[in-house]
Design an enzyme around this catalytic site. Structure first.
Site, mmCIF file in Angstrom:
data_model
loop_
_atom_site.group_PDB
_atom_site.id
_atom_site.type_symbol
_atom_site.label_atom_id
_atom_site.label_comp_id
_atom_site.label_asym_id
_atom_site.label_seq_id
_atom_site.Cartn_x
_atom_site.Cartn_y
_atom_site.Cartn_z
ATOM 1 N N ASP A 1 2.271 2.569 2.337
ATOM 2 C CA ASP A 1 2.966 3.275 3.686
ATOM 3 C C ASP A 1 3.329 2.043 4.821
ATOM 4 O OD1 ASP A 1 0.098 5.347 3.701
ATOM 5 O OD2 ASP A 1 0.299 3.351 3.898
ATOM 6 N N CYS B 1 0.797 -0.848 -0.132
ATOM 7 C CA CYS B 1 -0.106 0.159 -0.263
ATOM 8 C C CYS B 1 0.312 1.211 0.014
ATOM 9 C CB CYS B 1 -1.179 0.130 0.952
ATOM 10 S SG CYS B 1 -1.852 -1.633 1.637
ATOM 11 N N CYS C 1 5.183 8.370 2.328
ATOM 12 C CA CYS C 1 4.688 9.675 2.038
ATOM 13 C C CYS C 1 5.491 10.624 3.181
ATOM 14 C CB CYS C 1 3.312 10.149 1.294
ATOM 15 S SG CYS C 1 2.053 10.868 2.191
ATOM 16 N N CYS D 1 -3.034 9.311 5.865
ATOM 17 C CA CYS D 1 -2.088 8.466 6.275
ATOM 18 C C CYS D 1 -1.804 8.962 7.379
ATOM 19 C CB CYS D 1 -0.651 10.161 5.809
ATOM 20 S SG CYS D 1 -0.195 9.458 4.765
#
Lengths: 138, 405
Positions: free
Chosen positions: A39, A37, A63, A106
């Site tokens: 992350d 994915c 990221c 995130c």
């Protein structure tokens, strides 16, 4: 897409990067996300005898917003009790870092990492694991 | 002195060459005529300029000027070629063969064709990014009317075996269309030697202006026709109506002329810089070049830096260096590049890739700076990557139960 200054700040000078000894009974580790994915976050807490989080560390593959979210989370965790820790809501992270809608996941991941670390700590210390509602945004 | 930011994204677009801009300027002001105005000097002047540009463009690809249809860009040319052939040759069949690493302008047009009752075969590519000629041959049916294979890929730069493809197509009486957006102006492309019947390309990838492209449509052996997709005044031999973008076309012509005369020297210089960059960056532990190194455009390299996420990596230097990433962390789908996945790369490697596209104005200083910046950022991010730590500790990452989301 431009990043907010706060995201840039955490990215350039991440707080609390590192590894705690996961074999210790007072260390809880949460590993969330998946390489596929894009992350993966590992967040660790070290809890003192009064139930206060005295140290928190993270390592993140992801990221800039993912790195910033986990860096911020570790800052917020220090000094909190484990019960307070699980009350951190992903939207607080979104607001603090000014994350755009595409980066909300995130912050969700950071929230999940906190909960996973707390539950790992609870399990190690004979406490029942907390049940959380499934996060909506992924 | 180095000027920032450094531009290494020439597969996305290129700057206009100053010589191109100079050629265009008079056609915005004094020579502003409509090339279709047949009754006065303004129109004649514009028409003459377009004719000259048409020759310049045709020459670069070994075509006849009459075979060049000007469009708004490669996307329009892709649409015109595929939809135009599908409609024009409906009585011969409805089957199109393409491959799964084509640009979206081709893939989405093919999806449209499927909705219209057409049948499309999407060939897979091998780990090098090349199609298998045997699979292509096996995919051909009596109803196949078109083989649409890109000349060179935009993400990894792989150059397809166009001559072999067209030889097979000719034997079977099938037309060949190629999206040559990335190839024209960069490597020698000749529609006759390569056996291509229709070909799309655009000015802004070869130091010309944005908003102008062309579709090459063969007139002899065989004579190819496409059904117009934009109706109106019957411009461009009825295949593409709409007032011609005269300054753009003039610039396109000039850009082609420059590419033609400077390609040899330019390729030598750019590929040497590309190789320097690639050699230095692949010295980094666990870094891999994506796609064929043998059959590749001279100015591209696509590299995965394992255990580091592409967008996070970009953030370390994107104020100074413009490159692009195969990670699609910003897109709503969160899906990494479909091109890299088609090569068989795991999602983790696809998320970890950067594409470097060098160009006419790239200097050695810029490459040296880039090598240093990328190397430093990779190592900094690996220090904070849990995956890198696991790799270093010898943990098998496939043994971990990841929480997929």
């Amino acid at each position: 897409m431009a990043y907010s200054d706060k995201v840039l700040g955490h990215y350039q000078n991440p707080k609390n990067v590192g590894t705690l000894d996961k074999s210790k009974q007072n260390v809880g580790t949460g590993l969330v996300g998946a390489p596929e994915c894009g992350d993966v976050m590992r967040l660790q807490i070290e809890v003192d005898e009064n139930g206060l989080i005295k140290d928190a560390k993270f390592k993140t593959f992801g990221c800039g917003s993912a790195i910033a979210s986990s860096s911020l989370a570790t800052e917020w965790l220090k000094g909190k009790t484990v019960d307070e820790a699980v009350k951190i809501d992903n939207m607080e992270i979104v607001e603090e870092l000014h994350l755009p809608p595409v980066k909300i996941h995130c912050s969700v991941l950071a929230e999940d990492a906190i909960k996973a670390a707390v539950n790992d700590y609870r399990k190690k210390n004979g406490l029942p694991e907390l049940k959380f509602e499934e996060s909506v945004v992924h | 002195m180095l000027k920032f930011p450094i531009y290494l994204d020439h597969n996305a677009t290129t700057p206009c060459d100053p010589r191109v801009v100079e050629a265009m300027i008079p056609y915005f002001t004094n020579n502003f005529g409509n090339a279709a105005s047949r009754n006065h000097p303004f129109g004649w002047q514009a028409e003459e300029a377009v004719d000259y540009a048409r020759e310049q463009v045709a020459k670069l690809i070994g075509a006849d000027p009459k075979e060049i249809i000007f469009t708004s860009g490669a996307t329009e040319a892709d649409n015109l070629a595929i939809k135009g052939v599908f409609e024009m040759y409906a009585s011969k069949g409805n089957h199109i063969i393409t491959c799964n690493i084509e640009h979206k302008a081709v893939l989405d047009t093919c999806k449209h064709i499927e909705k219209e009752g057409g049948e499309v075969t999407y060939l897979k590519v091998n780990p090098e990014g090349l199609i298998d000629m045997k699979e292509l041959e096996a995919a051909i049916k009596p109803t196949t009317i078109l083989i649409a294979i890109m000349y060179a890929n935009n993400e990894i730069g792989t150059v397809m075996p166009m001559k072999e493809i067209s030889a097979l197509a000719k034997k079977k009486g099938i037309l060949v269309f190629s999206d040559a957006t990335q190839a024209v102006g960069k490597i020698p492309v000749d529609v006759n030697k390569d056996g291509i019947d229709l070909m799309a390309f655009t000015a802004h990838k070869m130091y010309g202006p944005k908003g102008v492209g062309a579709l090459y449509v063969r007139r002899k052996n065989p004579r190819v026709k496409v059904t117009a997709q934009i109706d109106g005044g019957g411009h461009e031999r009825g295949m593409r109506s709409g007032t011609l973008n005269v300054p753009g076309i003039v610039g396109f012509g000039k850009a082609c002329e420059i590419c033609m005369s400077e390609m040899g020297e330019e390729t030598k210089k750019i590929s040497a810089l590309r190789d320097k960059l690639e050699n230095a960056l692949t010295k980094i532990e666990e870094s891999y070049v994506n796609g064929s190194k043998q059959y590749r455009l001279p100015h591209v390299t696509n590299i995965s830096f394992k255990y580091v996420e592409g967008e996070g990596l970009l953030m370390g230097f994107n104020k100074d260096i413009a490159v692009s990433s195969g990670s699609a962390c910003t897109s709503a789908s969160l899906e990494p590049s479909y091109v890299l996945k088609a090569l068989g790369l795991g999602d983790d490697l696809a998320h970890s890739s950067l594409r470097f596209g060098l160009g006419r104005f790239t200097t050695e200083d810029q490459i040296d700076y880039t090598i240093e910046a990328v190397t430093k950022t990779v190592s900094k991010l690996r220090e904070m990557s849990p995956l890198w730590e696991m790799y270093k500790e010898g943990i098998d990452m496939n043994s971990i139960e990841w929480a997929h989301h």
